[in-house]
Design an enzyme around this catalytic site. Structure first.
Site, PDB file in Angstrom:
ATOM      1  N   ASP A  25       0.875  -1.172   0.000  1.00 21.90           N
ATOM      2  CA  ASP A  25       0.000   0.000   0.000  1.00 21.90           C
ATOM      3  C   ASP A  25       0.910   1.218   0.000  1.00 21.90           C
ATOM      4  O   ASP A  25       1.500   1.550   1.022  1.00 21.90           O
ATOM      5  CB  ASP A  25      -0.894  -0.040   1.248  1.00 21.90           C
ATOM      6  CG  ASP A  25      -1.752   1.217   1.387  1.00 21.90           C
ATOM      7  OD1 ASP A  25      -1.694   2.092   0.497  1.00 21.90           O
ATOM      8  OD2 ASP A  25      -2.483   1.317   2.391  1.00 21.90           O
ATOM      9  N   LYS A  87       3.092  11.300  -3.265  1.00 20.42           N
ATOM     10  CA  LYS A  87       2.034  10.678  -4.064  1.00 20.42           C
ATOM     11  C   LYS A  87       1.132  11.731  -4.714  1.00 20.42           C
ATOM     12  O   LYS A  87       0.576  11.505  -5.781  1.00 20.42           O
ATOM     13  CB  LYS A  87       1.212   9.770  -3.155  1.00 20.42           C
ATOM     14  CG  LYS A  87       0.208   8.888  -3.845  1.00 20.42           C
ATOM     15  CD  LYS A  87      -0.431   7.944  -2.840  1.00 20.42           C
ATOM     16  CE  LYS A  87      -1.488   7.080  -3.458  1.00 20.42           C
ATOM     17  NZ  LYS A  87      -2.067   6.172  -2.438  1.00 20.42           N
ATOM     18  N   ASP A 206     -13.072   5.258   1.065  1.00 22.67           N
ATOM     19  CA  ASP A 206     -11.635   5.227   1.344  1.00 22.67           C
ATOM     20  C   ASP A 206     -11.061   6.640   1.325  1.00 22.67           C
ATOM     21  O   ASP A 206     -10.826   7.206   0.265  1.00 22.67           O
ATOM     22  CB  ASP A 206     -10.958   4.325   0.289  1.00 22.67           C
ATOM     23  CG  ASP A 206      -9.450   4.225   0.483  1.00 22.67           C
ATOM     24  OD1 ASP A 206      -8.915   4.884   1.402  1.00 22.67           O
ATOM     25  OD2 ASP A 206      -8.815   3.484  -0.285  1.00 22.67           O
TER      26      ASP A 206
END
Lengths: 626, 175
Positions: A25, A87, A206
């Site tokens: 992840d 990210k 999420d």
């Protein structure tokens, strides 16, 4: 049960050997690595027993790096060279990034993707992510004690093609063999669904550090089918921190802060946010470099108030995803919460109110994605778990299209199409004798090309000269199981394959990747050639093993001459793989691929026929074995 | 079986408009379970490519057969009757007038933000569309009248588009 196994000389006698596979992840704030041990998915901890690796990389002047907690400690001290939340920059240009002003970095606009200037030079977010992946890879290799066969790496479901490609490039740079890019909510659904034997419609909400996803899935016996997905790839826990930070600056009447102070205060704000999960009030205290003391208190009600718009920004995509799936709130049987940010009480309340049910929080929201990824990786490498195999049907999150006249978008593959998928579109020339044509590929839902993400520009050349409108150029979009697009083109009337010049509007070129790979090798004093050779050998081994297993399983699909040819190609590959000539190994692999092409077709055909005859191969085998 | 086999044979279903959707779902999943790239993640390049082609084909087949309008168009295509939707837009006047009336009613309800009326129009149109599919099923499966079936498909294309517009209007009222 087979009592003993007969192995031909040179044949693999251990087809059920456990292969080492991991799930990663790669998060905005934290990253994790997990694997399946004795049938159970577990996160792999660092030497101090911590499962999380903060997604932070610090660059030193000599080009060396430190990642994780070590780097995190230096955030306030060395903010310009310590990169957090990389990210958010993946596959993005400078203009796409929000709150640039409150970040302590020297951004450099580069073609396709932004870079950050550090003491070790300008770094692409791909390189930063690769450092994090390398740390996790090293952790996994140490824990598992062997070469990894491959990794499943998760990405936000709402990541577009540029962001997915950047993630895959980072893995390549880190020396990881990517089995699959898996959508984060889907990974969570696998972990949850298999654990709870869930059936019915589930929503996965999420909210990560920097991205928000909502996926609506239909779970039926052994099938995870994504019906629709939505989200915002620039909305996450980070934005809540930023909101508190702005509030704190206003409350404490602060002047513009230095990069170090800014980092410090941001960290305190994040801590306050986390503290409010279980407490009614949180202190925010920070001693600034000027000596000034910030000392304020944030209560739950104020926190909810100042983040209200962020919370409602997550509900819009939820509504849209439900609509796309053709479902109503009542149809949803359960809502799985994923991501550390879903611990915030105002999020739990908003989601509970919308779905009119308590969200499911029985799985650790930080770990569930990595655990699901590991479970999928284990399946993909073919380790038998004793559990039934399951099937995953995922979708692309954003429509893919082409620019047409007047800067308008023409959709070629609509969002929420099940992948892999392909679609062809025909074009013609508009001038007599026209021999070239420009094609612009975009991704997004908006009508104007300028509002969508530009993915690539193609130039079709070598179209035979014809009168206007006579040429028929067929452009085919293919999206693979990783959600990545490739485009091919062909002129239909003459059968001439038009040459395509690809100029990616984003990301890194192959040359850039090769350059970075060389740099990182030089630094690690590794030998690039040795590594490439080793990779080819591993690939060769894998191919030999797979082919031998296929031969053992389905010899009836081949005649003796064909078997002999394949066996010869296997022998040749084994011989070359034992040597050190990478080119010869690749040639031998190509040869074996060629010899087994027809065999692969027949096997595929056989398995489809068996499936449709209602007799799965497994059942046949079970019947034979019992 | 090869990649060019028609969608019905791919799923081993009879070539007909009336299909059991549960049967189609089951066949689709059985085929995907065999050919999906996740089954070949660790295989050689040849098998990986082949698997992607088959899985792509299975998805295309499923999406086509699942939707009645697409299924009907596909059946007509197999029978050599192409719809030629773009080049042939001529429709009988009474049908067009009916369409205009529908559109006016939808526009009015949308303008007045009349959620209830939009729902009512939606349900009425849906019932009408349902009845037309019944008729289309008979034309295709029982009578084999492809010319009339082509005409009915072209009408249904109008109506499905209208249904979609009402859906969008309802969605915009919810937001």
């Amino acid at each position: 049960m087979a009592l003993f196994q007969i192995a031909e000389p040179g044949e693999s006698a251990a087809p059920h050997e456990h292969k080492l596979a991991i799930g990663i992840d790669l998060g905005t704030t934290n990253s994790l690595v997990a694997t399946v041990r004795s049938g159970i998915a577990v996160c792999l901890n660092d030497e101090q027993g911590r499962p999380l690796l903060p997604s932070v990389v610090r660059y030193h002047v000599d080009g060396s790096t430190e990642s994780g907690y070590e780097a995190q400690q230096h955030q306030a001290l060395d903010p310009r060279n310590t990169i957090v939340s990389a990210k958010r920059f993946m596959g993005r240009g400078l203009k796409d990034i929000a709150h640039v002003e409150s970040m302590p970095y020297d951004f450099v606009e580069a073609p396709g993707m932004v870079r950050v200037k550090t003491v070790a030079g300008a770094k692409s977010p791909v390189e930063v992510s690769a450092e994090i992946l390398k740390s996790l890879k090293a952790r996994a290799e140490a824990a598992l004690g062997g070469d990894l066969v491959g990794a499943v790496i998760t990405v936000p479901a709402y990541f577009d093609d540029a962001q997915r490609q950047a993630t895959k490039d980072a893995a390549r740079l880190a020396g990881l063999d990517v089995l699959r890019l898996l959508n984060e909510p889907t990974a969570a659904a696998i972990a949850y669904g298999l654990d709870n034997a869930a059936e019915g419609i589930y929503a996965v909400y999420d909210l990560g550090g920097g991205t928000f996803d909502i996926s609506i899935l239909k779970l039926t016996k052994g099938v995870f089918e994504v019906m629709a997905t939505g989200g915002d790839s620039a909305l996450g826990g980070d934005d809540f921190d930023h909101r508190i930070y702005c509030w704190a600056i206003e409350q404490a009447r602060l002047q513009p802060l230095s990069p170090g102070d800014s980092r410090l205060l941001m960290t305190r704000c994040r801590e306050a946010k986390e503290y409010l999960t279980l407490n009614a009030e949180a202190p925010i205290t920070a001693r600034l470099s000027s000596g000034e003391l910030v000392d304020i208190k944030l209560d739950v009600a104020t926190h909810a108030e100042i983040t209200r718009t962020l919370v409602s920004k997550t509900i819009q995509p939820v509504k849209k995803a439900l609509r796309d799936a053709g479902l109503r709130v009542e149809d949803v049987k359960g809502v799985v919460m994923v991501g550390g940010a879903t611990r915030m009480p105002q999020i739990q309340k908003a989601v509970g109110d919308f779905f009119r049910q308590e969200p499911l929080t029985n799985l650790d929201p930080d770990k569930v994605v990595a655990l699901g990824a590991a479970t999928q990786a284990n399946l993909l490498v073919g380790n038998k778990t004793g559990r039934d195999e399951w099937l995953l049907l995922d979708v692309i999150p954003l429509s893919l299209g082409l620019e047409t006249m007047g800067g308008l978008t023409e959709k070629v593959i609509p969002r929420n199409s099940t992948i892999p998928t392909a679609r062809a579109q025909e074009f013609t020339t508009f001038k007599d004798g026209q021999t070239a044509m420009a094609i612009h590929v975009v991704q997004g839902e908006r009508e104007m090309v300028s509002d969508c993400r530009s993915l690539a520009r193609f130039e079709l050349r070598g179209i035979p000269p014809m009168v206007a409108g006579a040429a028929r150029i067929r452009v085919t979009f293919q999206v693979d199981a990783d959600g990545l697009l490739s485009v091919t083109a062909r002129e239909q009337t003459t059968g001439v394959e038009a040459s395509i010049a690809v100029k990616p509007s984003y990301g890194l070129s192959d040359d850039e990747i090769a350059g970075m790979l060389r740099d990182s090798m030089d630094h690690a004093k590794d030998d690039a050639i040795a590594r490439a050779l080793r990779e080819a050998q591993v690939e060769a081994e894998r191919l030999v093993e797979a082919t031998e297993a296929a031969l053992a399983e389905d010899p009836h699909l081949l005649n003796e001459a064909e078997i002999a040819k394949i066996r010869a190609a296997i022998a040749k590959l084994k011989e070359t793989a034992a040597g050190d000539n990478r080119r010869l190994i690749n040639l031998a692999m190509d040869d074996l691929g060629f010899e087994t092409q027809e065999f692969a077709h027949r096997r595929m055909d056989q398995s489809i026929k068996r499936a449709l005859a209602g007799r799965k191969v497994d059942e046949i085998r079970m019947g034979e074995e019992s | 079986m090869d990649l060019t086999a028609d969608f019905f044979s791919l799923f081993d279903l009879p070539r007909a408009f009336r299909v059991s959707l549960s049967e189609l779902d089951a066949r689709y999943r059985e085929v995907q379970a065999q050919v999906h790239p996740d089954r070949f993640a660790n295989a050689g390049e040849v098998e990986r490519r082949l698997s992607m082609q088959w899985a792509t084909r299975a998805n295309e087949a499923y999406q086509t057969l699942k939707r009645p309008l697409e299924r009907a168009k596909y059946l007509l295509h197999l029978a050599g009757h192409d719809i030629k939707a773009e080049s042939n837009t001529a429709m009988p006047a009474d049908f067009l007038i009916e369409q205009m009336e529908w559109r006016e009613a939808v526009a009015e309800a949308r303008g007045g933000r009349d959620h209830h009326e939009l729902e009512r129009l939606h349900n009425r149109l849906r019932a009408d569309v349902g009845a037309r599919y019944e008729e289309l099923g008979a034309l295709l499966d029982d009578v084999g009248d492809h010319d009339r079936a082509t005409d009915r498909v072209r009408r249904l294309m109008f109506l499905e588009k209208l249904l979609h517009e009402i859906d969008d209007a309802l969605a915009s009222l919810e937001d």
